[in-house]
Design an enzyme around this catalytic site. Structure first.
Site, PDB file in Angstrom:
ATOM      1  N   GLU A 338       0.695  -1.020   0.120  1.00 42.45           N
ATOM      2  CA  GLU A 338       0.028   0.096   0.156  1.00 42.45           C
ATOM      3  C   GLU A 338       0.740   1.359  -0.046  1.00 42.45           C
ATOM      4  O   GLU A 338       0.405   2.378  -0.596  1.00 42.45           O
ATOM      5  CB  GLU A 338      -1.037   0.178   1.075  1.00 42.45           C
ATOM      6  CG  GLU A 338      -1.891  -1.373   1.335  1.00 42.45           C
ATOM      7  CD  GLU A 338      -2.816  -1.372   0.064  1.00 42.45           C
ATOM      8  OE1 GLU A 338      -2.842  -0.428  -0.869  1.00 42.45           O
ATOM      9  OE2 GLU A 338      -3.361  -2.436  -0.169  1.00 42.45           O
ATOM     10  N   TYR A 412      -2.094  -7.404 -11.010  1.00 41.63           N
ATOM     11  CA  TYR A 412      -1.035  -7.319  -9.866  1.00 41.63           C
ATOM     12  C   TYR A 412      -0.056  -8.275 -10.560  1.00 41.63           C
ATOM     13  O   TYR A 412       0.926  -7.416 -10.811  1.00 41.63           O
ATOM     14  CB  TYR A 412      -1.843  -8.109  -8.579  1.00 41.63           C
ATOM     15  CG  TYR A 412      -2.655  -7.077  -7.866  1.00 41.63           C
ATOM     16  CD1 TYR A 412      -2.391  -6.440  -6.853  1.00 41.63           C
ATOM     17  CD2 TYR A 412      -4.079  -7.088  -8.539  1.00 41.63           C
ATOM     18  CE1 TYR A 412      -3.609  -5.610  -6.279  1.00 41.63           C
ATOM     19  CE2 TYR A 412      -5.051  -6.318  -8.027  1.00 41.63           C
ATOM     20  CZ  TYR A 412      -4.779  -5.573  -6.691  1.00 41.63           C
ATOM     21  OH  TYR A 412      -5.515  -4.861  -6.209  1.00 41.63           O
TER      22      TYR A 412
END
Length: 551
Positions: A338, A412
């Site tokens: 993150e 991803y």
């Protein structure tokens, strides 16, 4: 082990939505287009500033307040669109002291001005609203507000809305292409609770009715989905990091009951992470607003300058290694991933969510780069190879445009492997690093398209990458390298969706080393060492491809 890998794969499939409610759809509605299209009634104005002033009644799960829109007209217009979910009531829209008429269509709201607003004019209006926001059923993946309790029974509230829409809880121009230049977030919460939001705390004010207002200012461009609140009983401590742009302030907010565990856990990763990412990507993009890590009642999100953390102070992904390599347990996945979004996702933001591979592919690769910084290049390569087991190759990782729909969750780790593959083709780690840093400098605080990113990489690397990007981004399958060895000769070709696919590849032409060959769609033949057979022949595992033996 098999059960463990299946569990990890299931977790990743869920996580790959990254706080998005969307499901695969073959057709799209008027509501999808209103949300996903930068229509003339959205492109007619450029957002300069918001003042979001909201009161949160925790017991009633009710929000009320206003948002001021300050904008610049990009053309003459007398009508515009903003967005607010239809379950929230618009109490009024004020413009120059008078109420404006408005019309709703699904979650889009259209307001008409009394006279034409001319190109270049700076103007403003304020939307007052109230209601019960959508409650997330399984945050952060399905999107919405989160009302929970901490272990001591205290309220713990937050929101995660990427993809789902910031307009699920506050009125705004809910299109990813237009980031507001600056933002004041005023959040009133019941006395005894704290609010942590993006940017820097300007003031704390006592309000009537037993509420306390926290005023946070964001001085950098920020996307709507990154604006957040964290409400609870928090412990706070500070630190600093001497980075490339000077002294960066670090603020840590954990629940009071978890602060003893949080302090050493976060300290282990945050400064090494900043050192690694500034090395690879360039300076942290938001020195003006600082870096914050905030414990959240959900797994995590890349809320700009207030990163949401919910990994239970475990290594890996909730204690699991998504790569299966062992290296994934050497760091806290949520802290690293993150925070990596501060560069790719928050600094560089895609105009359309269809291009979200730019956010997720590069950020997923940041996990490998952090591993490389801490444990060396072979460890990073092992990690990248390991995460391939989580790739489905189900649909393309670029989604349909103008309907607010992302592509495959493969964005991803297929995206990460694409970045790694390009690194192999560049074959110069300093040049590769300069490209990563150059992306963040060239597109600093901007919204972009995948074409801009692809073109930049191709130009700076000096390589022809268009067919490679097309195959890995716009088709679901990866290319297949087909080969056959007979009588000391290697015959080979590419099988791919892209016409005349011709990516170079490193293979074993003699034992113990890799050499570059240039396969194409047509068969080619070269001599190989006598000790190379169909069984001993290998392609460099750093290239994410399929290999097929036989003619």
């Amino acid at each position: 082990m098999k059960k463990f890998l299946i569990c990890c794969f299931f977790i990743l499939c869920i996580f790959s939505a990254d706080a998005q409610l969307m499901t695969n759809k073959s057709s799209f509605s008027r509501a999808d287009s209103l949300r996903g299209t930068l229509s003339p009634m959205r492109s007619c104005y450029d957002i300069n500033y918001y003042h979001l002033d909201v009161k949160i009644d925790v017991d009633q799960k009710f929000i009320s307040g206003s948002n001021e829109f300050r904008f610049t007209a990009t053309r003459d217009f007398d009508k515009l669109q903003f967005d607010l979910f239809s379950n929230l009531k618009i109490d009024k829209v004020l413009y120059k002291g008078a109420e404006l008429p408005y019309q709703r269509e699904f979650n889009a709201v259209f307001i008409a001005f009394p006279a034409s607003i001319k190109t270049g004019t700076r103007d403003s209006f304020t939307v007052f609203y109230s209601g019960n926001p959508v409650i997330a059923k399984n945050p952060p993946w399905d999107g919405g507000f989160i009302f929970k309790k901490d272990k001591s029974g205290n309220p713990w509230v937050s929101v995660a809305c990427q993809g789902f829409g910031a307009s699920s809880w506050w009125p705004n121009k809910d299109h990813q292409s237009d980031e507001v230049d600056s933002l004041l977030i005023s959040v009133s919460v019941p006395e005894g609770l704290q609010d942590i939001s993006n940017g820097r705390l300007r003031s704390i004010l006592k309000k009537s009715g037993g509420y306390t207002q926290y005023n946070w200012f964001v001085g950098s461009p920020i996307n709507n989905y990154n604006v957040s609140v964290y409400i609870g009983k928090y412990a706070h401590w500070k630190d600093t990091y001497q980075g490339e742009k000077g002294l960066l302030t670090l603020d840590f907010w954990s629940l009071k009951e978890d602060s003893t565990q949080a302090r050493p856990h976060w300290a282990a990763d945050v400064k090494p992470m900043l050192k690694s990412f500034e090395h690879w990507f360039g300076p942290y993009p938001f020195y003006e607003d600082g870096y914050k890590l905030v414990q959240a009642p959900h797994l995590g999100m890349e809320h700009q300058s207030a990163v949401a953390y919910g990994n239970q102070f475990k290594m890996g992904y909730l204690g699991n290694d998504l790569s299966g390599s062992g290296w994934g347990l050497k760091f806290d996945f949520i802290t690293i991933h993150e925070s990596g979004h501060e560069w790719f996702g928050n600094n560089i933001t895609t105009k359309d969510v269809a291009d979200m591979w730019v956010h997720e592919g590069f950020t997923a690769y940041s996990e490998a780069l952090f591993t490389e910084s801490e444990h060396g290049k072979p460890a990073a390569e092992s990690y990248v190879e390991g995460i391939r087991k989580n790739i489905d190759n189900d649909i393309p990782i670029i989604g349909p445009y103008q309907v607010n729909k992302e592509g495959s969750g493969d964005m991803y780790y297929k995206g990460s492997n694409l970045v790694h593959l390009i690194r192999q083709l560049i074959n110069d780690d300093e040049k590769f690093r300069s490209i990563l840093r150059g992306l963040n400098k060239t597109f600093y605080h901007q919204t972009v398209t995948t074409q801009q990113v692809e073109s930049y990489i191709a130009k700076q690397s000096g390589l022809k990458l268009d067919k490679i990007f097309d195959q890995y981004l716009r088709h679901k399958d990866i290319p297949t390298f087909q080969y056959q060895i007979k009588e000391g000769k290697l015959s080979y070709r590419w099988i791919a969706d892209v016409k005349d696919f011709d990516m170079p590849l490193k293979v074993t032409l003699k034992p113990g080393s890799f050499a570059v060959i240039h396969p194409s769609a047509s068969w080619k033949t070269i001599q190989v060492d006598k000790d190379i057979t169909n069984k001993s022949f290998k392609a460099d595992p750093n290239f994410y491809i399929r290999i097929k033996e036989g003619s």
